[in-house]
Motif scaffolding. Structure first.
Motif, PDB file in Angstrom:
ATOM      1  N   ASP A   1     -28.998   1.577  -4.020  1.00  0.00           N
ATOM      2  CA  ASP A   1     -29.222   2.643  -5.003  1.00  0.00           C
ATOM      3  C   ASP A   1     -29.493   2.086  -6.403  1.00  0.00           C
ATOM      4  OD1 ASP A   1     -28.905   4.485  -2.985  1.00  0.00           O
ATOM      5  OD2 ASP A   1     -26.792   4.863  -3.393  1.00  0.00           O
ATOM      6  N   ALA A   2     -28.873   0.951  -6.729  1.00  0.00           N
ATOM      7  CA  ALA A   2     -29.111   0.353  -8.053  1.00  0.00           C
ATOM      8  C   ALA A   2     -30.446  -0.392  -8.092  1.00  0.00           C
ATOM      9  CB  ALA A   2     -27.970  -0.616  -8.389  1.00  0.00           C
ATOM     10  N   THR A   3     -30.874  -0.913  -6.946  1.00  0.00           N
ATOM     11  CA  THR A   3     -32.023  -1.825  -6.938  1.00  0.00           C
ATOM     12  C   THR A   3     -33.371  -1.114  -6.801  1.00  0.00           C
ATOM     13  OG1 THR A   3     -30.571  -3.464  -5.926  1.00  0.00           O
ATOM     14  CG2 THR A   3     -32.904  -3.931  -5.816  1.00  0.00           C
ATOM     15  N   ILE A   4     -33.401   0.007  -6.089  1.00  0.00           N
ATOM     16  CA  ILE A   4     -34.688   0.674  -5.861  1.00  0.00           C
ATOM     17  C   ILE A   4     -35.365   1.095  -7.184  1.00  0.00           C
ATOM     18  CG2 ILE A   4     -35.792   2.712  -4.782  1.00  0.00           C
ATOM     19  CD1 ILE A   4     -35.157   0.276  -2.892  1.00  0.00           C
ATOM     20  N   PRO A   5     -34.633   1.678  -8.137  1.00  0.00           N
ATOM     21  CA  PRO A   5     -35.296   1.983  -9.424  1.00  0.00           C
ATOM     22  C   PRO A   5     -35.809   0.713 -10.124  1.00  0.00           C
ATOM     23  CG  PRO A   5     -33.158   3.094  -9.266  1.00  0.00           C
ATOM     24  CD  PRO A   5     -33.246   2.180  -8.092  1.00  0.00           C
ATOM     25  N   GLN A   6     -35.112  -0.396  -9.965  1.00  0.00           N
ATOM     26  CA  GLN A   6     -35.575  -1.659 -10.581  1.00  0.00           C
ATOM     27  C   GLN A   6     -36.870  -2.121  -9.915  1.00  0.00           C
ATOM     28  OE1 GLN A   6     -32.169  -4.215 -10.012  1.00  0.00           O
ATOM     29  NE2 GLN A   6     -30.891  -3.048 -11.417  1.00  0.00           N
ATOM     30  N   ALA A   7     -36.969  -1.907  -8.582  1.00  0.00           N
ATOM     31  CA  ALA A   7     -38.188  -2.298  -7.859  1.00  0.00           C
ATOM     32  C   ALA A   7     -39.366  -1.468  -8.370  1.00  0.00           C
ATOM     33  CB  ALA A   7     -38.000  -2.093  -6.358  1.00  0.00           C
ATOM     34  N   LYS A   8     -39.105  -0.186  -8.609  1.00  0.00           N
ATOM     35  CA  LYS A   8     -40.178   0.698  -9.094  1.00  0.00           C
ATOM     36  C   LYS A   8     -40.663   0.234 -10.462  1.00  0.00           C
ATOM     37  CE  LYS A   8     -39.293   4.784  -6.383  1.00  0.00           C
ATOM     38  NZ  LYS A   8     -38.144   5.647  -6.165  1.00  0.00           N
TER      39      LYS A   8
ATOM     40  N   LEU B   1     -38.141 -13.291 -15.056  1.00  0.00           N
ATOM     41  CA  LEU B   1     -39.177 -14.154 -14.476  1.00  0.00           C
ATOM     42  C   LEU B   1     -40.187 -13.295 -13.681  1.00  0.00           C
ATOM     43  CD1 LEU B   1     -38.161 -17.289 -12.346  1.00  0.00           C
ATOM     44  CD2 LEU B   1     -40.101 -15.888 -11.773  1.00  0.00           C
ATOM     45  N   LEU B   2     -39.655 -12.323 -12.920  1.00  0.00           N
ATOM     46  CA  LEU B   2     -40.532 -11.487 -12.096  1.00  0.00           C
ATOM     47  C   LEU B   2     -41.383 -10.558 -12.969  1.00  0.00           C
ATOM     48  CD1 LEU B   2     -38.063 -10.593  -9.200  1.00  0.00           C
ATOM     49  CD2 LEU B   2     -39.907 -12.285  -9.167  1.00  0.00           C
ATOM     50  N   LEU B   3     -40.781 -10.044 -14.064  1.00  0.00           N
ATOM     51  CA  LEU B   3     -41.570  -9.195 -14.975  1.00  0.00           C
ATOM     52  C   LEU B   3     -42.749  -9.988 -15.525  1.00  0.00           C
ATOM     53  CD1 LEU B   3     -38.845  -7.302 -17.066  1.00  0.00           C
ATOM     54  CD2 LEU B   3     -40.541  -6.257 -15.542  1.00  0.00           C
ATOM     55  N   ALA B   4     -42.497 -11.264 -15.875  1.00  0.00           N
ATOM     56  CA  ALA B   4     -43.581 -12.107 -16.409  1.00  0.00           C
ATOM     57  C   ALA B   4     -44.665 -12.285 -15.344  1.00  0.00           C
ATOM     58  CB  ALA B   4     -43.018 -13.465 -16.845  1.00  0.00           C
ATOM     59  N   MET B   5     -44.265 -12.542 -14.102  1.00  0.00           N
ATOM     60  CA  MET B   5     -45.270 -12.736 -13.050  1.00  0.00           C
ATOM     61  C   MET B   5     -46.043 -11.451 -12.757  1.00  0.00           C
ATOM     62  SD  MET B   5     -43.596 -15.345 -10.277  1.00  0.00           S
ATOM     63  CE  MET B   5     -45.126 -15.742  -9.438  1.00  0.00           C
ATOM     64  N   MET B   6     -45.349 -10.313 -12.820  1.00  0.00           N
ATOM     65  CA  MET B   6     -46.015  -9.041 -12.521  1.00  0.00           C
ATOM     66  C   MET B   6     -47.008  -8.647 -13.615  1.00  0.00           C
ATOM     67  SD  MET B   6     -45.137  -8.151  -9.532  1.00  0.00           S
ATOM     68  CE  MET B   6     -45.670  -6.448  -9.324  1.00  0.00           C
TER      69      MET B   6
ATOM     70  N   LEU C   1     -40.530  -2.665 -11.681  1.00  0.00           N
ATOM     71  CA  LEU C   1     -41.215  -3.945 -11.522  1.00  0.00           C
ATOM     72  C   LEU C   1     -42.604  -3.757 -10.918  1.00  0.00           C
ATOM     73  CD1 LEU C   1     -40.334  -6.891 -11.963  1.00  0.00           C
ATOM     74  CD2 LEU C   1     -39.442  -6.911  -9.625  1.00  0.00           C
ATOM     75  N   GLY C   2     -42.766  -2.693 -10.105  1.00  0.00           N
ATOM     76  CA  GLY C   2     -44.064  -2.455  -9.455  1.00  0.00           C
ATOM     77  C   GLY C   2     -44.151  -3.078  -8.072  1.00  0.00           C
ATOM     78  N   VAL C   3     -42.992  -3.246  -7.398  1.00  0.00           N
ATOM     79  CA  VAL C   3     -43.015  -3.756  -6.019  1.00  0.00           C
ATOM     80  C   VAL C   3     -42.382  -2.718  -5.090  1.00  0.00           C
ATOM     81  CG1 VAL C   3     -42.904  -6.210  -6.648  1.00  0.00           C
ATOM     82  CG2 VAL C   3     -40.777  -4.943  -6.287  1.00  0.00           C
ATOM     83  N   THR C   4     -42.655  -2.900  -3.788  1.00  0.00           N
ATOM     84  CA  THR C   4     -42.019  -2.029  -2.791  1.00  0.00           C
ATOM     85  C   THR C   4     -41.091  -2.886  -1.940  1.00  0.00           C
ATOM     86  OG1 THR C   4     -43.854  -2.441  -1.294  1.00  0.00           O
ATOM     87  CG2 THR C   4     -43.979  -0.442  -2.640  1.00  0.00           C
ATOM     88  N   VAL C   5     -40.148  -2.224  -1.262  1.00  0.00           N
ATOM     89  CA  VAL C   5     -39.299  -2.982  -0.340  1.00  0.00           C
ATOM     90  C   VAL C   5     -39.798  -2.725   1.083  1.00  0.00           C
ATOM     91  CG1 VAL C   5     -37.332  -2.944  -1.931  1.00  0.00           C
ATOM     92  CG2 VAL C   5     -37.484  -1.221  -0.113  1.00  0.00           C
TER      93      VAL C   5
END
Ligand code: BYC
Length: 334
Positions: A250-257, A188-193, A259-263
């Motif tokens: 550690d698993a989520t930060i590469p996924q955020a990258k 869903l987030l990939l579609a929105m991004m 996706l194109g978002v920052t934490v």
């Protein structure tokens, strides 16, 4: 008693091994099973403190699933497409199912579901802090799938190997379903991004609001975790709160990258020496305030559960009447 030691020699009417008829003997047999990595089953003898800890954790977990239906349920009627609506409906239904498996697992420990639900409604039982935050936009639905279900999977996979059989078996099915939930959120987030700038901003805003509460889901730091010692010794917890939180980051930060978002953590850094990310300080005052009933949505969530329970009374009565009738018919041979 419900958890009587039916598999212990004395209980089977066989000659007990020396010392086995005492509590110390039962305890030794229990300890040996834990050390061997065997499952403890409902009919096995278990120390009262082990039983109480399981009832506490499994019931909190069940309540979390049921209360956890509310933030996303809020968006079923406003999903942007028929496909997204069907997916969200299925996900929220799954959470209801998880609650049922978990209440059933808790009942094998000799406590009724009604007692557990009553404790929730009276405000005496805990449920995950995460569900006391509001879902303000459609992007929140995606971020809950990605981060909240992602954190839940990280926590629950080790529970598939927990020492209590009914809880471990419930977790296997729950984890399979949770991984579908996480993927639907990320999709869903990939579609929105890949949509408009306003949609991308909506996703970033949702990540900013959910990141820290997601990290809090793993519970207090190990040094403050009162229950961890016993739970680890008994094979209920296999990995500590802090270790799981670290694995999640550690698993989520590469996924955020990707996706194109920052934490929203200015102190987040990759630490080469540790081979892991360093994270900023968690606001534990916020965590305890939410756990103790003062989060943004605690009152609303409990009120919704109580209303649903009261409005569902006629369904429970009808089901009980139907069961009694079927039983009477079967007893009468018809
Ligand atoms: N929120 O000694 P600690 C889902 C409490 S739902 C509230 O470390 P423990 C989903 C803790 O209970 C997934 N309270 O405790 C559903 C304890 O208080 P008590 C929910 C928290 O038990 C719908 C005190 O703080 N998952 O996936 O060793 C949609 C000290 O903590 C929280 C589970 O329930 C919290 N976040 O470890 C989407 C997993 N954290 O009980 C998704 C099963 C801590 O002494 N539970 N507390 O009064 C566990 O794995 C463990 O219970 C915890 C805490 C890791 C949560």
């Amino acid at each position: 008693m419900y958890t009587q030691a039916m598999d212990i020699a004395a209980a089977r009417g066989e000659d007990p091994a020396p010392g086995q008829v005492t509590d110390a003997g039962y305890q030794a047999e229990f300890d040996a099973k834990i050390d061997r990595g065997d499952f403890i089953e409902p009919k096995d003898w278990m120390p009262e403190a082990y039983r109480r800890t399981l009832v506490r954790q499994i019931s909190q977990h069940a309540h979390s699933e049921i209360v956890g239906m509310l933030p996303e349920g809020n968006w079923i009627g406003r999903a942007p497409t028929l496909e997204r609506k069907a997916i969200l409906l299925a996900k929220v239904q799954d959470e209801g199912g998880h609650g049922l498996y978990l209440y059933a697992a808790a009942e094998t420990l000799g406590v009724s579901r009604d007692t557990l639900v009553e404790a929730l409604h009276a405000g005496r039982a805990k449920y995950s802090s995460i569900f006391n935050y509001p879902t303000l936009t459609w992007a929140d639905v995606g971020v809950i799938g990605w981060l909240v279900d992602g954190a839940a999977i990280m926590n629950q996979i080790p529970l598939c190997r927990c020492s209590y059989g009914p809880y471990a078996r419930a977790m296997i099915r729950v984890c399979r379903e949770e991984s579908f939930h996480q993927r639907q959120g990320y999709d869903l987030l990939l579609a929105m991004m890949s949509g408009t700038a306003a949609q991308r901003d909506m996703v970033q805003d949702a990540v900013n609001r959910w990141w820290w509460p997601a990290l809090m889901m793993f519970g207090p730091h190990d040094a403050q975790s009162l229950n961890s010692g016993d739970s680890t010794r008994w094979g209920i917890k296999r990995i500590t709160n802090d270790e799981l939180r670290q694995k999640f980051v550690d698993a989520t930060i590469p996924q955020a990258k990707l996706l194109g978002v920052t934490v929203p953590d200015p102190d987040l850094r990759w630490n080469e020496a540790r081979g892991a990310h360093d994270v900023g300080a968690i606001d534990w005052d916020e965590f305890w305030s939410v756990v103790n009933g003062n989060g943004p949505c605690n009152q609303e969530r409990l009120a919704a559960r109580i209303r649903a329970w009261e409005e569902g009374a006629w369904v429970r009565e009808a089901a009980m009447a139907h069961a009694a009738k079927s039983e009477a018919r079967a007893a009468g041979g018809r």
